[in-house]
Design a protein around this motif. Structure first.
Motif, short mmCIF file in Angstrom:
data_model
loop_
_atom_site.label_atom_id
_atom_site.label_comp_id
_atom_site.label_asym_id
_atom_site.label_seq_id
_atom_site.Cartn_x
_atom_site.Cartn_y
_atom_site.Cartn_z
N MET A 99 -7.85 61.47 25.62
CA MET A 99 -6.67 62.16 26.14
C MET A 99 -6.94 62.51 27.60
N VAL A 151 -5.65 64.47 30.85
CA VAL A 151 -4.78 65.60 31.20
C VAL A 151 -4.85 65.80 32.71
N SER A 193 -1.37 71.03 30.42
CA SER A 193 -2.49 71.43 29.57
C SER A 193 -2.05 72.10 28.26
N ALA A 231 -1.14 69.41 25.97
CA ALA A 231 -2.34 68.75 25.46
C ALA A 231 -2.83 69.46 24.20
N LEU A 288 -11.67 64.46 25.76
CA LEU A 288 -10.71 64.94 26.76
C LEU A 288 -11.23 64.57 28.14
#
Length: 175
Positions: free
Chosen positions: A55, A57, A84, A87, A99
């Protein structure tokens, strides 16, 4: 003024030296920055593939696009998020292995986002990147278990190596 303090911070970040000579004709600033190793061969990037879910971000859409393409081209499944708090919502339902966050994500800081992610997915790994890290912030992120702090702009071999290293590590779950 402010310009000189910014120059000094950049020189410090690169482990360099800023020299000042002053005489009746004026001042002369000399910047010394150590040479770096040459970048790894492009062939090395060819072996840096994975199939995990990452992921990303970052509030900057251009960064998201570039990192998405870089990771997807290396076999990773990529979820890109520009917020965020969003997320953390996605982490409640999606299986994410790592992440990759910009340190300046909003509205929740990278530190708070990773802390929340650890509560949702104990043991999740993270890499945080930024143009510049404050020492206290960097120490907090590392003490919480962030695998790596990377200087932006992101370079393909560096980020792919960091991802593989982070995925090999065992994060410390919060109990």
């Amino acid at each position: 003024g402010l310009g000189l303090s910014i120059v000094n911070a950049v020189v410090d970040d690169h482990r360099g030296v800023l020299d000042l000579e002053t005489d009746s004709r004026g001042s002369c600033f000399t910047v010394y920055i150590p040479a770096i190793e040459s970048p790894r061969d492009a062939q090395n990037c060819e072996t840096l593939f994975g199939n995990e879910t990452v992921m990303v971000v970052d509030g900057a859409l251009e960064n998201l696009k570039n990192v998405f393409e870089m990771l997807q081209g290396s076999g990773y499944s990529v979820i890109d998020v520009c917020d965020s708090s969003e997320a953390l919502k996605i982490l409640q339902t999606e299986n994410v292995d790592l992440l990759l966050m910009n340190a300046n994500v909003k509205p929740i800081s990278a530190l708070q986002t990773y802390f929340g992610a650890l509560h949702l997915r104990a043991g999740i790994r993270a890499i945080v990147y930024a143009d510049h890290f404050q020492k206290a912030e960097a120490n907090e992120l590392l003490s919480l278990g962030v695998s790596a702090l990377i200087q932006a702009p992101l370079k393909r071999p560096e980020i792919l190596n960091a991802i593989q290293q982070a995925l090999r590590e065992r994060a410390i779950p919060i109990s």
